[in-house]
Design an enzyme around this catalytic site. Structure first.
Site, short mmCIF file in Angstrom:
data_model
loop_
_atom_site.label_atom_id
_atom_site.label_comp_id
_atom_site.label_asym_id
_atom_site.label_seq_id
_atom_site.Cartn_x
_atom_site.Cartn_y
_atom_site.Cartn_z
N SER A 79 14.49 21.79 -16.14
CA SER A 79 13.29 22.56 -16.41
C SER A 79 13.70 23.91 -16.97
O SER A 79 14.72 24.47 -16.58
CB SER A 79 12.49 22.74 -15.11
OG SER A 79 11.66 23.88 -15.20
N LYS A 109 15.57 21.82 -10.91
CA LYS A 109 14.97 20.55 -11.33
C LYS A 109 15.94 19.63 -12.05
O LYS A 109 16.75 20.05 -12.86
CB LYS A 109 13.78 20.81 -12.26
CG LYS A 109 12.59 21.47 -11.61
CD LYS A 109 11.91 20.58 -10.57
CE LYS A 109 11.14 19.46 -11.22
NZ LYS A 109 9.78 19.82 -11.54
N GLU A 129 10.03 8.35 -16.99
CA GLU A 129 8.67 8.84 -17.24
C GLU A 129 8.20 8.50 -18.65
O GLU A 129 7.05 8.11 -18.87
CB GLU A 129 8.61 10.36 -17.05
CG GLU A 129 8.77 10.79 -15.61
CD GLU A 129 8.96 12.30 -15.52
OE1 GLU A 129 8.00 13.03 -15.78
OE2 GLU A 129 10.08 12.74 -15.20
N HIS A 173 0.83 -1.22 0.00
CA HIS A 173 0.00 0.00 0.00
C HIS A 173 0.86 1.26 0.00
O HIS A 173 0.42 2.32 0.46
CB HIS A 173 -0.95 0.02 1.20
CG HIS A 173 -1.68 -1.27 1.42
ND1 HIS A 173 -2.91 -1.53 0.86
CD2 HIS A 173 -1.34 -2.38 2.11
CE1 HIS A 173 -3.30 -2.75 1.21
NE2 HIS A 173 -2.36 -3.29 1.96
#
Ligand code: ARG
Length: 467
Positions: free
Chosen positions: A283, A289, A296, A162
């Site tokens: 970024s 970043k 991804e 979980h």
């Protein structure tokens, strides 16, 4: 009325007018099926040799077909072949050019063959080679996971259920879980290959042919393990491509799950792993970043591969026997799945080889969240309590620790004894992270020694995967 001379040269005999220009574009597939040219030429060479063997082609006719196809192959490879939608698809482009070059012998090549068995053969040859490339790349990825599991067999991290801290595990064990997922994908591809490797040629349009063809001879030249048993089925079903796309969708799904963990672990909140800058991007607005784009993108690309599977299933579903033009739509989803798998596997292999655990952070996280509570319950069971009673006592101890803001291993013995008199000072060994993982030393367990042994077995298991 359009000029009768504009009719298609290869099938225009019965037509009174030329194809509408838009319809010609709409029905042509050459823009995307031209990448089947190596298989189309290979299939034609095998077919021509068989026609010569059974006396349909003279020696000199076979020679000029073989030479003509060699020249065409070179032209294509040099980028000098003039593909045209006037010849609809890869098959007719090559055949028309062959006849232009060598004359009448070229017109005999299609004897006893149809584009229906030709395209099904090309697709199977293409997919067989694609499966071999994908399997080879997947094997590299599996090897990388084993290397990493060996290197980090004793690094302790929290295991989750979980996404809540559950029990401590070793990072090597987690990596070998990824290995198992991907090994099954490799096995699925190997199984699928057997059903791909069956030759449709000889089925002709749908009913077979009256020429005394020798299918076994053609199949042997093309490396097919068998000839298709039923001509109607051979030209019409694309289940082999669907099966591959299903195996590919599962493989991408597994990579997507792995990617998701890498993305989570790269976040400042987890900071369990680091990746070299070359696998990340920045970024344009936020200077701090460093984004895990490769992971991804692989996660995102699982969407198109799932979509390709659904496309093929849907293309197939309403088709009566035998060949229908619907099947021309099988190519782009299949090619896209192959390309996406190859790129994703390659990116993943490099990225996962470079992945470094931040062991201190993993360890700290494993220490928080009462990850050894189950070990304490098992300890109480070893001292004679029933598991349910042990579970309850440990629940109280966890609540007490949470109240004090400490871990259960920091609670003094006197207080622990208040919760269960059977507890002794040997309990503290059980409550360490090392004690917890080392106790799980059976096959499939997370103990460092077991991870090392599992990694050794994993090497033997991939060695048996023939590519
Ligand atoms: N381009 C076609 C395809 O991809 C080749 C087979 C065409 N056969 C036919 N009878 N029109 O399926």
């Amino acid at each position: 009325m359009a000029d009768k001379k504009q009719q298609n040269q290869l099938w225009g005999g019965r037509f009174a007018e030329a194809t509408d220009a838009f319809v010609q574009r709409f029905t042509a597939s050459v823009e995307f099926d031209k990448r089947l040219y190596p298989q189309d030429i290979e299939g034609s060479l095998a077919h021509a040799r068989m026609l010569h063997r059974i006396g349909v082609l003279e020696e000199n006719e076979l020679d000029s077909i073989v030479n003509g196809l060699a020249v065409i192959r070179e032209q294509i490879e040099r980028g000098e072949f003039d593909w045209t939608i006037a010849h609809e698809d890869v098959h007719m482009n090559i055949e028309a050019r062959l006849t232009e070059r060598i004359g009448d012998a070229g017109k005999k090549l299609h004897t006893g063959r149809s584009r229906n068995d030709q395209v099904a053969t090309d697709m199977r040859l293409y997919l067989r080679a694609a499966i071999d490339s994908i399997s080879a790349q997947l094997k590299l990825l599996l090897g990388t996971l084993i290397d990493q599991a060996e290197a980090h067999h004793a690094v302790i991290m929290p295991g989750f259920t979980h996404l809540q801290t559950a029990q401590p595990v070793t990072f090597g064990h987690h990596l070998l879980a990824w290995f198992e997922m991907l090994l099954r994908d490799a096995q699925r591809l190997r199984d699928c290959r057997q059903r791909v490797n069956v030759m449709p040629l000889g089925a002709a349009a749908l009913a077979g042919t009256g020429y005394p063809i020798d299918r076994e001879y053609t199949a042997a030249q093309l490396g097919f393990a068998a000839v298709a048993e039923n001509s109607l089925d051979a030209v019409s079903d694309r289940d082999f491509a669907i099966e591959f796309c299903a195996a590919g969708a599962l493989l991408m799904t597994h990579m997507s799950r792995i990617a998701e963990e890498v993305v989570l672990w790269m976040s400042a909140q987890f900071h369990f792993v680091e990746l070299p800058d070359r696998f990340c991007t920045g970024s344009s607005i936020m200077p701090q970043k460093k984004n895990p784009d490769v992971a991804e993108l692989v996660r995102g690309k699982s969407g198109r591969v799932n979509g390709n599977l659904i496309a093929l299933l849907t293309i197939m579903k309403g088709q009566p026997l035998a060949y229908n033009k619907d099947n021309q739509e099988d190519k782009e989803p299949l090619f896209d799945t192959v390309d996406t798998l190859l790129d994703s596997l390659r990116a993943f292999t490099d990225m996962l080889a470079a992945l470094r655990p931040v062991s201190d952070n993993m360890r700290r996280a494993a220490g928080a969240g009462f990850a050894t509570a189950t070990d304490l319950a098992d300890y109480l069971v070893s001292k004679g309590l029933a598991f349910r009673d042990a579970h309850h006592a440990v629940g109280e101890i966890v609540a007490a620790a949470a109240n004090k803001g400490c871990d259960i291993g920091d609670i003094p013995l006197a207080i622990l004894k208040n919760h269960s008199s059977v507890i002794d000072d040997d309990v503290y060994e059980v409550l360490t992270l090392e004690g917890s993982v080392s106790s799980r030393k059976h096959i499939g367990g997370t103990a460092p020694a077991q991870v090392k042994a599992a990694a050794l077995r994993a090497r033997e298991r991939i060695a048996t995967l023939e590519t």
